[in-house]
Design a protein around this motif. Structure first.
Motif, PDB file in Angstrom:
ATOM      1  N   HIS A  71      -0.885   6.546  -7.921  1.00 27.11           N
ATOM      2  CA  HIS A  71      -1.360   7.159  -6.676  1.00 27.11           C
ATOM      3  C   HIS A  71      -2.812   6.756  -6.453  1.00 27.11           C
ATOM      4  O   HIS A  71      -3.514   6.353  -7.382  1.00 27.11           O
ATOM      5  CB  HIS A  71      -1.216   8.681  -6.750  1.00 27.11           C
ATOM      6  CG  HIS A  71       0.172   9.134  -7.079  1.00 27.11           C
ATOM      7  ND1 HIS A  71       1.067   9.576  -6.130  1.00 27.11           N
ATOM      8  CD2 HIS A  71       0.837   9.186  -8.278  1.00 27.11           C
ATOM      9  CE1 HIS A  71       2.211   9.881  -6.717  1.00 27.11           C
ATOM     10  NE2 HIS A  71       2.101   9.651  -8.028  1.00 27.11           N
ATOM     11  N   HIS A  72      -3.286   6.911  -5.195  1.00 24.13           N
ATOM     12  CA  HIS A  72      -4.635   6.455  -4.866  1.00 24.13           C
ATOM     13  C   HIS A  72      -5.706   7.481  -5.201  1.00 24.13           C
ATOM     14  O   HIS A  72      -6.880   7.122  -5.312  1.00 24.13           O
ATOM     15  CB  HIS A  72      -4.717   6.076  -3.384  1.00 24.13           C
ATOM     16  CG  HIS A  72      -4.075   4.753  -3.082  1.00 24.13           C
ATOM     17  ND1 HIS A  72      -4.709   3.557  -3.305  1.00 24.13           N
ATOM     18  CD2 HIS A  72      -2.848   4.445  -2.605  1.00 24.13           C
ATOM     19  CE1 HIS A  72      -3.906   2.560  -2.957  1.00 24.13           C
ATOM     20  NE2 HIS A  72      -2.763   3.074  -2.540  1.00 24.13           N
ATOM     21  N   THR A  73      -5.366   8.741  -5.326  1.00 26.84           N
ATOM     22  CA  THR A  73      -6.340   9.776  -5.683  1.00 26.84           C
ATOM     23  C   THR A  73      -5.757  10.664  -6.764  1.00 26.84           C
ATOM     24  O   THR A  73      -4.533  10.765  -6.919  1.00 26.84           O
ATOM     25  CB  THR A  73      -6.724  10.653  -4.470  1.00 26.84           C
ATOM     26  OG1 THR A  73      -5.580  11.435  -4.070  1.00 26.84           O
ATOM     27  CG2 THR A  73      -7.191   9.792  -3.299  1.00 26.84           C
TER      28      THR A  73
ATOM     29  N   ALA B  24      -2.446   3.311   3.233  1.00 25.65           N
ATOM     30  CA  ALA B  24      -3.721   3.475   2.538  1.00 25.65           C
ATOM     31  C   ALA B  24      -4.309   2.103   2.253  1.00 25.65           C
ATOM     32  O   ALA B  24      -3.788   1.089   2.680  1.00 25.65           O
ATOM     33  CB  ALA B  24      -3.501   4.250   1.241  1.00 25.65           C
TER      34      ALA B  24
ATOM     35  N   MET C 291      -3.542  -2.541  -2.406  1.00 18.93           N
ATOM     36  CA  MET C 291      -3.686  -2.560  -3.852  1.00 18.93           C
ATOM     37  C   MET C 291      -4.129  -3.937  -4.306  1.00 18.93           C
ATOM     38  O   MET C 291      -3.698  -4.946  -3.765  1.00 18.93           O
ATOM     39  CB  MET C 291      -2.349  -2.220  -4.500  1.00 18.93           C
ATOM     40  CG  MET C 291      -2.426  -1.967  -5.974  1.00 18.93           C
ATOM     41  SD  MET C 291      -0.839  -1.355  -6.554  1.00 18.93           S
ATOM     42  CE  MET C 291      -1.366  -0.412  -7.954  1.00 18.93           C
TER      43      MET C 291
ATOM     44  N   TYR D 105      -6.382   3.370 -10.036  1.00 20.31           N
ATOM     45  CA  TYR D 105      -5.315   4.220  -9.516  1.00 20.31           C
ATOM     46  C   TYR D 105      -5.128   5.387 -10.478  1.00 20.31           C
ATOM     47  O   TYR D 105      -5.644   5.374 -11.599  1.00 20.31           O
ATOM     48  CB  TYR D 105      -4.029   3.417  -9.324  1.00 20.31           C
ATOM     49  CG  TYR D 105      -4.253   2.271  -8.377  1.00 20.31           C
ATOM     50  CD1 TYR D 105      -4.266   2.476  -7.010  1.00 20.31           C
ATOM     51  CD2 TYR D 105      -4.530   1.001  -8.861  1.00 20.31           C
ATOM     52  CE1 TYR D 105      -4.527   1.441  -6.138  1.00 20.31           C
ATOM     53  CE2 TYR D 105      -4.797  -0.037  -8.002  1.00 20.31           C
ATOM     54  CZ  TYR D 105      -4.794   0.183  -6.630  1.00 20.31           C
ATOM     55  OH  TYR D 105      -5.073  -0.834  -5.776  1.00 20.31           O
TER      56      TYR D 105
ATOM     57  N   VAL E  77       2.178   4.880  -4.823  1.00 19.94           N
ATOM     58  CA  VAL E  77       2.085   3.457  -4.515  1.00 19.94           C
ATOM     59  C   VAL E  77       3.491   2.882  -4.436  1.00 19.94           C
ATOM     60  O   VAL E  77       4.335   3.159  -5.279  1.00 19.94           O
ATOM     61  CB  VAL E  77       1.253   2.723  -5.589  1.00 19.94           C
ATOM     62  CG1 VAL E  77       1.323   1.219  -5.400  1.00 19.94           C
ATOM     63  CG2 VAL E  77      -0.188   3.203  -5.533  1.00 19.94           C
TER      64      VAL E  77
ATOM     65  N   PRO F 165       0.833  -1.209   0.000  1.00 15.73           N
ATOM     66  CA  PRO F 165       0.000   0.000   0.000  1.00 15.73           C
ATOM     67  C   PRO F 165       0.866   1.257   0.000  1.00 15.73           C
ATOM     68  O   PRO F 165       2.034   1.220   0.356  1.00 15.73           O
ATOM     69  CB  PRO F 165      -0.798  -0.117   1.298  1.00 15.73           C
ATOM     70  CG  PRO F 165      -0.666  -1.545   1.720  1.00 15.73           C
ATOM     71  CD  PRO F 165       0.652  -2.013   1.183  1.00 15.73           C
TER      72      PRO F 165
END
Length: 554
Positions: free
Chosen positions: A290-292, A268, A271, A277, A303, A259
């Motif tokens: 990236h997550h956002t 976070a 994955m 992503y 990530v 993560p």
């Protein structure tokens, strides 16, 4: 991952101007003796076939000459009756000949065959399944009082799952548990069906994938083989080709991925395959994940890739395929979206249904379309996870909760009634009930529970619509480089060899004019296969045939 960088292929045609016929020798196994005795031993189930039944299916007889393997046909014949779980043959020498011992393990009788369901939380009775029991029994071969066979039960599990999937229940699973009845010694079998939800395909879409050459664990940068065409903030998914592949390395699992971590060390969400992503573009063929979208644009919390293996990785991008239009690709598919208008044949063609055999064929046909256009490294994958709304507050969730409440109320009232003695009263929810009053409440609760279950069942039977995504990693397009012709024939040992001194009957320039695969043309693998439409191998053979060289090998 190290990728090929060749941009052209060379085609080599080797012509043999002669042929020869080989001879295949065979030797009959020597007899090992005369059969002087055939013995039958029975094991397994206590009832069923007897020794006379076994002997009536044995072809070998006393006095026959035995050779290794002669008994195999008899074993196959006995197993084909379906009355045995195993048949074996042992040999021993006796009295100057051979003594054959057939050991046949009788199949147990099938006892009770039970069908039931599981809704994810608890077992449900067969009458509450979404498909009638009579229809399910119709696709099964396991029958009560018939010989029990594991392979028939396994076949019935597949048949039930296939039948449900043909009706649109893609996530169905069936589990069979055979148990020996201690009283009758029969095999009772229980089939538990987890039906899932009925799903139809609302939309088929295509997305362009990019092959990942390498992942730098220090910077977490992904390097793609070709320019990715993405912009910072685009959403992507990672995937590995799972079906209809013909290259072993494409089925290797993905590397382990950790993560993302922020500055304080908080992790976070993990994955996993299928998660979205967001990319931050580093170069035309480099990105970080990236997550956002906000984190991608700011360059924060990327990530963290901790291990990497030399296996194909792919990125699903929001871009459309480049080589063919969506309409051209859709024509190659057997899978179809649901029909928005009535059609008398849509039920027969399976429109809108998620069917594995069709999707596997889709992958094969799409790959062929690309390979026929020089994309030899093409990868096709299908995301076939239907989006079904089980979320809190959905119609399904409301109906499910209402039924559970009604079921619990009925259960509570029933238990209270069972404990209440004549002449006694009991306080429930602040009200006193005698036996007669409680019986009335139980009847009311039964009606409420029945109505709630009908609403829940209707919600479960509702058709959920899914979006199917076909992901295409097109790769490079290969073209023909140099084309060479080499000529040869049979040497003194009868082996085909290349002979530079042979003067060709047909000039090289003439042969080249017969080919589809000329220098600079798009490479098509099928052109090198005899018997396919437009085969260059056949074109050369035909050219020699017109010169009366009918035994030319290419």
């Amino acid at each position: 991952m190290q990728m090929k960088t060749l941009k052209s292929l060379a085609v080599l045609a080797v012509l043999w101007l002669g042929w020869t016929l080989g001879e295949q020798a065979w030797a009959q196994g020597a007899a090992e003796g005369e059969i002087v005795k055939i013995e039958v031993r029975l094991a397994g189930g206590a009832t069923g076939v007897d020794e006379a039944f076994v002997r009536s299916h044995i072809r070998l007889r006393v006095g026959d000459a035995y050779r290794p393997g002669l008994e195999n046909e008899d074993v196959k014949t006995l197993m084909a009756t379906g009355r045995f779980t195993n048949v074996s043959v042992f040999l021993k020498r006796a009295g100057g000949g051979l003594h054959l011992i057939f050991t046949a393990e009788r199949a147990r009788t099938t006892g009770t065959v039970i069908l039931k369901g599981f809704d994810g939380e608890r077992e449900i009775s067969a009458d509450r399944l979404k498909i009638k029991v009579s229809k399910l029994l119709g696709v099964m071969t396991t029958r009560e009082t018939e010989p029990y066979l594991d392979r028939k039960v396994a076949a019935d599990v597949r048949a039930l799952e296939d039948y449900y999937r043909s009706k649109g229940y893609y996530d169905v699973s069936v589990n069979a548990v055979p148990v020996i009845n201690t009283t009758t010694l029969d095999r009772d079998v229980t089939f538990t069906i987890t039906e899932g939800e009925r799903v139809k395909i609302e939309e088929i879409r295509f997305r362009l994938g990019r092959s990942i050459n390498s992942i730098d664990t220090a910077t977490d940068q992904l390097t793609t083989e070709l320019p990715h065409g993405l912009v910072t903030g685009d959403s992507v998914r990672l995937f590995v080709q799972e079906a209809a592949n013909d290259r072993a390395e494409e089925s290797v699992p993905m590397p382990a991925i950790m993560p993302a971590k922020d500055e304080a060390g908080a992790q976070a969400a993990p994955m996993h395959r299928g998660a979205y992503y967001f990319v931050r573009v580093i170069a035309r063929n480099q990105v970080t994940l990236h997550h956002t979208a906000g984190e991608a644009k700011a360059g924060g919390r990327r990530v963290d890739f901790v291990t990497v293996a030399n296996v194909p990785h792919y990125l699903e991008t929001p871009l459309q395929p480049e080589r063919f239009t969506v309409k051209e690709l859709a024509k190659t598919l057997e899978t179809k979206e649901r029909r928005r208008w009535w059609s008398p044949v849509s039920w027969f063609k399976g429109d809108g249904r998620i069917m594995d055999e069709k999707m596997n064929l889709d992958i094969v046909q799409m790959r062929k379309k690309y390979r026929d256009n020089g994309h030899l490294d093409v990868v096709v994958d299908i995301d076939k996870s239907p989006d079904v709304d089980y979320a809190p507050g959905s119609e399904y969730d409301k109906a499910h909760r209402a039924w559970r409440r009604a079921e619990k109320r009925l259960d509570d009232f029933s238990k209270d009634l069972d404990k209440l003695q004549p002449g006694e009263t009991q306080e429930i929810d602040g009200q006193l009930y005698n036996q007669a009053q409680l019986e009335v409440e139980v009847e009311k609760a039964e009606d409420v529970e029945s109505a709630a279950y009908k609403k829940y069942k209707a919600a479960r039977k509702a058709v959920y619509y899914a979006t199917m995504t076909y992901r295409v990693v097109e790769g490079r397009q290969y073209k023909v480089g140099e084309v060479q012709f080499r000529f040869g024939g049979l040497n003194a040992q009868g082996i085909y060899t290349v002979n530079p001194g042979i003067k060709p009957v047909i000039p090289r320039e003439t042969l080249l004019s017969e080919l589809k695969l000329r220098p600079g043309e798009i490479f098509q693998p099928d052109a090198l296969k005899s018997g396919t439409l437009g085969s260059d191998v056949d074109a050369i053979s035909n050219a020699y045939g017109r010169k009366a060289y009918n035994k030319t090998e290419v």
